[in-house]
Design an enzyme around this catalytic site. Structure first.
Site, mmCIF file in Angstrom:
data_model
loop_
_atom_site.group_PDB
_atom_site.id
_atom_site.type_symbol
_atom_site.label_atom_id
_atom_site.label_comp_id
_atom_site.label_asym_id
_atom_site.label_seq_id
_atom_site.Cartn_x
_atom_site.Cartn_y
_atom_site.Cartn_z
ATOM 1 N N GLU A 167 0.766 -1.259 -0.014
ATOM 2 C CA GLU A 167 -0.031 -0.021 -0.150
ATOM 3 C C GLU A 167 0.923 1.331 -0.081
ATOM 4 O O GLU A 167 0.482 2.381 0.466
ATOM 5 C CB GLU A 167 -1.114 -0.133 1.373
ATOM 6 C CG GLU A 167 -2.023 -1.280 1.382
ATOM 7 C CD GLU A 167 -3.020 -1.440 -0.005
ATOM 8 O OE1 GLU A 167 -3.039 -0.455 -0.838
ATOM 9 O OE2 GLU A 167 -3.775 -2.070 0.350
ATOM 10 N N HIS A 214 -2.967 1.879 8.405
ATOM 11 C CA HIS A 214 -4.113 1.059 7.812
ATOM 12 C C HIS A 214 -4.067 -0.129 8.465
ATOM 13 O O HIS A 214 -3.316 -0.900 8.755
ATOM 14 C CB HIS A 214 -3.468 0.902 6.231
ATOM 15 C CG HIS A 214 -4.297 -0.245 5.738
ATOM 16 N ND1 HIS A 214 -5.822 -0.220 5.592
ATOM 17 C CD2 HIS A 214 -4.035 -1.438 5.096
ATOM 18 C CE1 HIS A 214 -6.184 -1.435 4.990
ATOM 19 N NE2 HIS A 214 -5.227 -2.119 4.741
ATOM 20 N N HIS A 222 -7.158 -3.527 9.331
ATOM 21 C CA HIS A 222 -8.547 -4.335 9.157
ATOM 22 C C HIS A 222 -9.392 -4.315 10.375
ATOM 23 O O HIS A 222 -9.743 -5.409 10.725
ATOM 24 C CB HIS A 222 -8.213 -5.682 8.401
ATOM 25 C CG HIS A 222 -7.485 -5.700 7.247
ATOM 26 N ND1 HIS A 222 -6.904 -6.798 6.562
ATOM 27 C CD2 HIS A 222 -6.921 -4.747 6.440
ATOM 28 C CE1 HIS A 222 -6.046 -6.387 5.415
ATOM 29 N NE2 HIS A 222 -6.294 -5.170 5.114
ATOM 30 N N GLU A 275 -18.005 10.001 22.734
ATOM 31 C CA GLU A 275 -16.764 10.215 22.490
ATOM 32 C C GLU A 275 -16.487 10.328 20.967
ATOM 33 O O GLU A 275 -15.489 10.950 20.829
ATOM 34 C CB GLU A 275 -15.927 9.320 23.300
ATOM 35 C CG GLU A 275 -16.212 9.193 24.770
ATOM 36 C CD GLU A 275 -15.044 9.235 25.860
ATOM 37 O OE1 GLU A 275 -14.001 8.922 25.415
ATOM 38 O OE2 GLU A 275 -15.408 9.557 26.889
HETATM 39 P P1 13P Z 1 1.108 -5.556 3.196
HETATM 40 O O1 13P Z 1 1.600 -6.866 3.792
HETATM 41 O O2 13P Z 1 1.731 -5.332 1.583
HETATM 42 O O3 13P Z 1 1.483 -4.278 3.933
HETATM 43 O O4 13P Z 1 -0.386 -5.568 2.761
HETATM 44 C C1 13P Z 1 -1.417 -5.801 3.993
HETATM 45 C C2 13P Z 1 -2.559 -4.826 3.305
HETATM 46 O O5 13P Z 1 -3.375 -4.808 4.392
HETATM 47 C C3 13P Z 1 -2.852 -4.920 2.253
HETATM 48 O O6 13P Z 1 -4.232 -3.747 2.026
HETATM 49 ZN ZN ZN Z 2 -5.262 -4.075 3.866
#
Ligand code: 13P
Ligand code: ZN
Length: 271
Positions: free
Chosen positions: A124, A147, A149, A178
């Protein structure tokens, strides 16, 4: 090998923060396998002697980032596990310096030269560098891009009728006081695009031009901040709101949410 880089206290503090927060991200269950990535602008924390040979292994970027020429970043490595980054950020990430043209970057020599062959920045990177370009252009103090998940936030963007910034903010602000206080600008929504793509990077920059957090449809969340702890906290608070939303639904009722007036009142609080 000439001495590297580095003004070390500032850098050490940043790397310790990366380790701590990567551990929290893993503990939260947001980081299956290699999920997620982190970058931090280190330009003020490192000084590099261009004449020495610590700037090794030059690589081209897939598109130029001229506004970042000469700037330095810590970026997590592609394929690296957040739980390993927590244990040892510098073995699972890279310090890079964008070269003077902005067309490529140098990797600041890791202690173990053999690692260079296999170590690549996050897939990314286009989104991270595009965001750092935007931050740099507007001269704000933000230095950190995370970033992850975050499960609850991924789940929210699986609900088609909520895939809209205003609707998402109404839900997220409504589930806990909050959320409005600490994420007053709310989130923006990025429709699904291929992970790692330039198109996704461009859409993310657009989304973050007026917000500090963007939700990627059916994928995850990107957040920007001045330090890694506060950046993580925004995601954590939003995930709490989403979790309250789903907990209410799991218990069989539609949450009432805070009223518009209550949310507006929270937006006026000054700390
Ligand atoms: P990377 O291992 O390349 O950082 O990718 C993880 C990820 O969340 C891609 O969206
Ligand atoms: Zn990701």
């Amino acid at each position: 090998m000439a001495e590297a880089v580095i003004n070390n206290e500032a850098l050490n503090r940043i790397i310790a923060s990366v380790a701590e927060i990567a551990g929290y991200i893993w503990d939260k269950g947001w980081a299956e396998k290699n999920a997620g990535n982190i970058s931090v602008n280190l330009t003020e924390a490192v000084s590099i002697n261009l004449k020495d040979d610590t700037l090794c292994s030059h690589r081209e970027l897939s598109s130029p980032f001229t506004a970042l020429a000469g700037q330095c970043f810590f970026v997590t490595g592609t394929g690296k596990r957040m739980r390993d980054i927590a244990r040892d950020p510098l073995s699972n990430g890279l310090i890079i310096r964008i070269d003077d043209t902005g067309n490529g970057y140098h990797i600041i020599a890791p202690e173990d030269k053999n690692r260079l062959a296999t170590l690549r920045p996050t897939s990314e990177l286009p989104s991270h560098l595009a965001i750092h370009t935007m931050i740099s252009n507007r001269g704000s103090k933000q230095r950190v891009v995370i970033h992850t998940h975050a499960t609850e936030l991924c789940a929210l963007t699986q609900i088609k009728e909520l895939c809209d910034g205003d609707k998402l903010n109404r839900i997220l602000w409504g589930m806990h006081p909050e959320t409005k206080v600490f994420i007053p600008k709310g989130v923006s929504f990025v429709p699904y695009l291929l992970p790692g793509s330039k198109e996704l990077a461009a859409a993310t920059v657009d989304a973050l031009s007026k917000h500090d957090v963007a939700l990627w449809e059916k994928h995850g969340v990107f957040a920007i901040g001045e330090n890694i702890e506060d950046t993580f906290d925004m995601i954590d608070i939003l995930a709490k709101s989403a979790s309250v939303f789903f907990t209410c639904h799991a218990a069989g009722f539609e949450p009432e949410g805070l009223s518009d007036d209550q949310i507006d009142e929270l937006g006026k609080l000054v700390f």
